[in-house]
Design an enzyme around this catalytic site. Structure first.
Site, PDB file in Angstrom:
ATOM      1  N   HIS A 150      13.472 -18.165  22.813  1.00 18.58           N
ATOM      2  CA  HIS A 150      13.146 -19.488  23.099  1.00 18.58           C
ATOM      3  C   HIS A 150      11.823 -19.832  23.624  1.00 18.58           C
ATOM      4  CE1 HIS A 150      15.660 -21.823  26.418  1.00 18.58           C
ATOM      5  NE2 HIS A 150      15.118 -20.506  26.655  1.00 18.58           N
ATOM      6  N   ASP A 175      14.745  -8.192  36.000  1.00 18.04           N
ATOM      7  CA  ASP A 175      14.464  -9.745  35.614  1.00 18.04           C
ATOM      8  C   ASP A 175      12.912  -8.711  36.240  1.00 18.04           C
ATOM      9  OD1 ASP A 175      12.976 -11.978  35.163  1.00 18.04           O
ATOM     10  OD2 ASP A 175      14.940 -12.801  35.536  1.00 18.04           O
TER      11      ASP A 175
END
Length: 396
Positions: free
Chosen positions: A299, A258
């Site tokens: 998304h 991340d």
């Protein structure tokens, strides 16, 4: 009238009986029946007025959270008065009383006597780190964008949202996408990370319905440096940690990737999982892993950005060996259930992103040099899994 009263009493008794038990399937079945009955019994005017009045209680709740009132009620073992809440929080008594009225009506708080309050199960659950952080994040970031969405779309002559600047940038008066915006606000970033972790806790895990043994573990490389799974943009590492708990003897490295602020903020992660700072728009540093895994990432992004993200992963994959797994809602081609339909609007307002159908996923993956092997699903109201591999290259 007597028959209606009897039927209502029998339904309430059934609800109480199911609520007291441990059968979640029965609870969901009865809840679905209650929702269907509500839809049948509400008049069109009832429904419209319910929607018109829907923003008010969430606004009152956010104010009480920011004032510290909700947390004071939640931790009180005995009823607490509005006077006491005012002394503890610094908010004026009359304001507290007025803001609590709709929350009492909705069951968030119980009014035990005039201007005296005690917690309900909802109050107790709400102050959990993940839900309290999630509510504050959603209200601060999403609600403003959603309220502004119609006016933003009107300014664009109602063009489809396909990238920045979009509704979020317009509502928050910023050139930044949501994630850079969050990085500049550490407390909001903490709320967001807690929310994402909390969302994942009680959801069905992808390895509950995906054949991990046959598709990932069988024939996986077993040398020391081999990587089994990379959880890309995996937040605090909940998913990859759960995978290790389920498959403690699986061969190979487990890596959480991340952005630096996210990796630096992690407070608790099992030693087996390696932490790695990485931006998925940059070259993927781990080559030839068995599985490149994304959960609820695509998304967040419009199509062009998704293709770029997928291309970075595809460039690191080993033909005939590596798998790409996308844990995402896969929308049906028609009659989408309410929750994923609302989530799609949320993605539009916050991130210029979208939830996608099977056809839309196939198009994205094809553009990145990948192909779908299978769509894995346990139902349209929960996340599914898209399994993909590299397309075979032409010999000519």
């Amino acid at each position: 009238m007597a028959d209606t009263t009897k039927a209502a009493a029998e339904f309430i008794a059934a609800a109480e009986n199911v609520s007291a038990g441990q059968d979640d399937g029965a609870r969901k079945q009865l809840l679905e029946a209650a929702m269907r009955a509500t839809a049948m019994l509400e008049t069109p005017i009832d429904t419209i007025w319910r929607v018109i009045m829907s923003p008010h209680a969430p606004a009152a709740l956010m104010a009480l959270i920011k004032a510290g009132v909700i947390e004071e009620i939640a931790k009180s073992d005995t009823p607490i008065s509005a006077d006491q809440l005012s002394q503890l929080s610094g908010a004026e008594k009359l304001l507290i009383v007025r803001l609590l009225r709709p929350l009492v009506a909705l069951g968030f708080v119980k009014e035990t006597s005039a201007e005296e309050y005690s917690p309900t199960p909802i109050t107790k659950v709400l102050v959990d780190r993940a839900l309290l952080g999630g509510y504050q994040f959603m209200f601060s970031a999403a609600t403003r964008s959603l309220a502004n969405l119609p006016f933003y779309l009107e300014k664009t002559s109602f063009k489809h949202v396909s990238g920045a600047p979009g509704p979020f940038q317009d509502a928050h008066n910023t050139p930044d996408n949501m994630f850079p915006w969050l990085i500049k606000d550490p407390s909001m970033m903490m709320n967001f990370n807690a929310f994402m972790t909390g969302q994942r806790v009680d959801r069905k895990q992808w390895f509950d319905f995906f054949d991990v043994d046959q598709i990932l573990l069988k024939d996986a490389h077993r040398d020391t440096d081999a990587t089994l799974l990379i959880d890309i943009a995996g937040g605090e590492g909940h998913d990859v940690a759960e995978f290790h708990r389920r498959y403690p003897d699986a061969p190979g490295r487990l890596i959480l990737q991340d952005l630096p602020p996210v990796i630096d903020s992690i407070q608790d992660l099992i030693p087996k999982v390696e932490r790695q700072k990485h931006d998925f728009f940059q070259e993927q540093p781990v080559k030839g892993a068995r599985c490149y895994y994304f959960r609820s990432i695509l998304h967040d992004w419009p199509d062009a950005d998704c293709v770029e993200i997928l291309k970075r992963a595809a460039a690191a994959m080993a033909p005939g060996y590596s798998k790409l797994l996308l844990s995402e809602f896969v929308l049906p081609s028609s009659n989408t259930p309410l929750y994923p339909a609302l989530l799609d609007i949320n993605m539009m307002a916050l991130l210029n992103g979208m939830e996608r159908t099977e056809a839309q996923f196939c198009k994205l993956l094809d553009a990145a040099g990948l192909k779908v092997v299978k769509f894995w699903s346990v139902g349209v109201e929960t996340e599914g899994l898209v399994e993909a591999v590299l397309k075979e290259r032409s010999r000519y």
